[in-house]
Enzyme design. Structure first.
Site, mmCIF file in Angstrom:
data_model
loop_
_atom_site.group_PDB
_atom_site.id
_atom_site.type_symbol
_atom_site.label_atom_id
_atom_site.label_comp_id
_atom_site.label_asym_id
_atom_site.label_seq_id
_atom_site.Cartn_x
_atom_site.Cartn_y
_atom_site.Cartn_z
ATOM 1 N N HIS A 47 0.841 -1.204 0.000
ATOM 2 C CA HIS A 47 0.000 0.000 0.000
ATOM 3 C C HIS A 47 0.878 1.258 0.000
ATOM 4 O O HIS A 47 0.562 2.252 -0.645
ATOM 5 C CB HIS A 47 -0.892 0.047 1.246
ATOM 6 C CG HIS A 47 -1.874 -1.069 1.343
ATOM 7 N ND1 HIS A 47 -1.758 -2.077 2.262
ATOM 8 C CD2 HIS A 47 -3.002 -1.334 0.639
ATOM 9 C CE1 HIS A 47 -2.778 -2.910 2.135
ATOM 10 N NE2 HIS A 47 -3.540 -2.492 1.155
ATOM 11 N N ASP A 50 -4.001 -7.844 -6.978
ATOM 12 C CA ASP A 50 -5.396 -8.199 -7.272
ATOM 13 C C ASP A 50 -5.629 -7.935 -8.758
ATOM 14 O O ASP A 50 -6.306 -6.977 -9.143
ATOM 15 C CB ASP A 50 -6.339 -7.374 -6.393
ATOM 16 C CG ASP A 50 -6.155 -7.711 -4.928
ATOM 17 O OD1 ASP A 50 -6.288 -8.894 -4.574
ATOM 18 O OD2 ASP A 50 -5.834 -6.808 -4.138
ATOM 19 N N SER A 53 0.459 -8.916 1.483
ATOM 20 C CA SER A 53 -0.993 -8.897 1.604
ATOM 21 C C SER A 53 -1.342 -8.666 3.070
ATOM 22 O O SER A 53 -0.606 -9.123 3.960
ATOM 23 C CB SER A 53 -1.547 -10.261 1.172
ATOM 24 O OG SER A 53 -2.856 -10.429 1.664
HETATM 25 O O1 PAF Z 1 -8.178 -4.077 -2.966
HETATM 26 C C1 PAF Z 1 -8.792 -3.707 -1.941
HETATM 27 O O2 PAF Z 1 -8.200 -3.544 -0.880
HETATM 28 C C2 PAF Z 1 -10.295 -3.492 -2.007
HETATM 29 O O3 PAF Z 1 -10.901 -4.420 -2.827
HETATM 30 C C3 PAF Z 1 -10.667 -2.060 -2.418
HETATM 31 C C4 PAF Z 1 -10.224 -1.746 -3.841
HETATM 32 C C5 PAF Z 1 -10.031 -1.067 -1.458
HETATM 33 C C6 PAF Z 1 -12.183 -1.880 -2.342
HETATM 34 O O4 PAF Z 1 -12.661 -2.107 -1.059
#
Ligand code: PAF
Length: 280
Positions: A37, A150, A185
């Site tokens: 992130h 994802d 993750s």
């Molecule tokens: O990838 C994620 O963490 C979630 O699917 C998202 C895109 C934040 C939507 O809740």
């Protein structure tokens, strides 16, 4: 960094910034933030005047309620990490703020949202489209950043953006891996040390499968059999697909880009891990 909880506060703040001609980047997350992130947040900070990171554990995308309950919640640590990344706004609304009424909208983009995660987790992508479309309408970003871990989610969101005629760039960002190769993750924190070591085999086998120079079917079987041979790992599905439509292919020549997408159960709880590999 400012943390906002109300949609109206977020919109007022962003209207001021937009009025000053500033560009806005959005990084949607469900919290439990890690280096993957952080890489999205840093990229957005470097490409936009204002970066908004949403932290919202979206209930509508969980078809399995125990999965939702188990999901780690670490808001304070998340905010510290975002500050370090230079993020200007964290948006952390409550469920009632986002869904004052149940969201009855349906989104359907076959085959992209119907295969793999779509088949295993009915309603999952509908929930993802519900929340992401809401976030897009609150923030009206110039760019939105999503991790390629994802892989299917990005393909579905691209279809939704086309469908709704939204004017923003979807920016896919590379998977960030631990030293062992394990894709980062939020779910990794639920693994024991031993399970983490086991889980590193997923990417090792995927990488190996690129060098066996066999047909699609043989490559598929190689991956599934090699991973299932490791005690504590069990493949839920492995699909070798067209990298754009996500339709399964039979021959390497069937598509210009080819990706292998995998979901593996790890350990006794078990924890569901996903990863992918690009063949071409
Ligand atoms: O990838 C994620 O963490 C979630 O699917 C998202 C895109 C934040 C939507 O809740």
């Amino acid at each position: 960094m400012i943390t906002v909880h109300k949609v109206s506060d977020l919109q007022a703040l962003l209207a001021r910034e937009r009025g000053l001609g500033k560009s806005i980047g959005l990084v949607p997350t469900m919290g439990a933030l890690h280096e993957g992130h952080a890489s999205l947040a840093r990229r957005s900070v470097s490409e936009n005047d204002v970066t908004v990171v949403s932290i919202f554990l979206n209930p509508t995308q969980f078809n399995d309620k125990t999965d939702l309950e188990k999901y780690p919640r670490t808001l304070e640590a998340d905010c510290r990490l975002l500050e370090e990344c230079g993020v200007q706004v964290a948006f952390a609304p409550s469920v009632e703020e986002v869904y004052p009424e149940p969201d009855t909208r349906t989104f359907s983009y076959p085959p992209t949202d119907a295969v793999m995660e779509g088949a295993m987790r009915p309603g999952h992508f509908n929930g993802v489209c519900q929340i992401v479309s809401k976030l897009f309408s609150y923030v009206e970003p110039d760019r939105a950043y999503f991790g390629e871990k994802d892989y299917q989610q990005i393909a579905v969101i691209r279809r939704m953006v086309d469908d709704l005629g939204l004017k923003l760039d979807i920016v896919p960002c590379p998977v960030v891996r631990e030293k062992s190769g394990l894709a980062m993750s939020s779910r990794n924190t639920l693994l024991t040390d031993e399970e983490r070591t086991l889980a590193a085999n997923i990417y090792r086998v995927l990488e190996e499968s690129k060098s066996i120079k066999a047909g699609v079917r043989e490559t598929h079987d190689y991956v599934v059999e090699s991973i299932n041979a490791i005690q504590g790992l069990e493949v839920q599905y492995y699909s070798i697909v067209d990298g754009c439509t996500l339709a399964e292919i039979e021959s390497w020549d069937d598509a210009e880009s080819v990706v292998g997408c995998i979901t593996v159960f790890c350990g006794s709880q078990p924890i569901r891990l996903i990863d992918h590999i690009r063949y071409k």
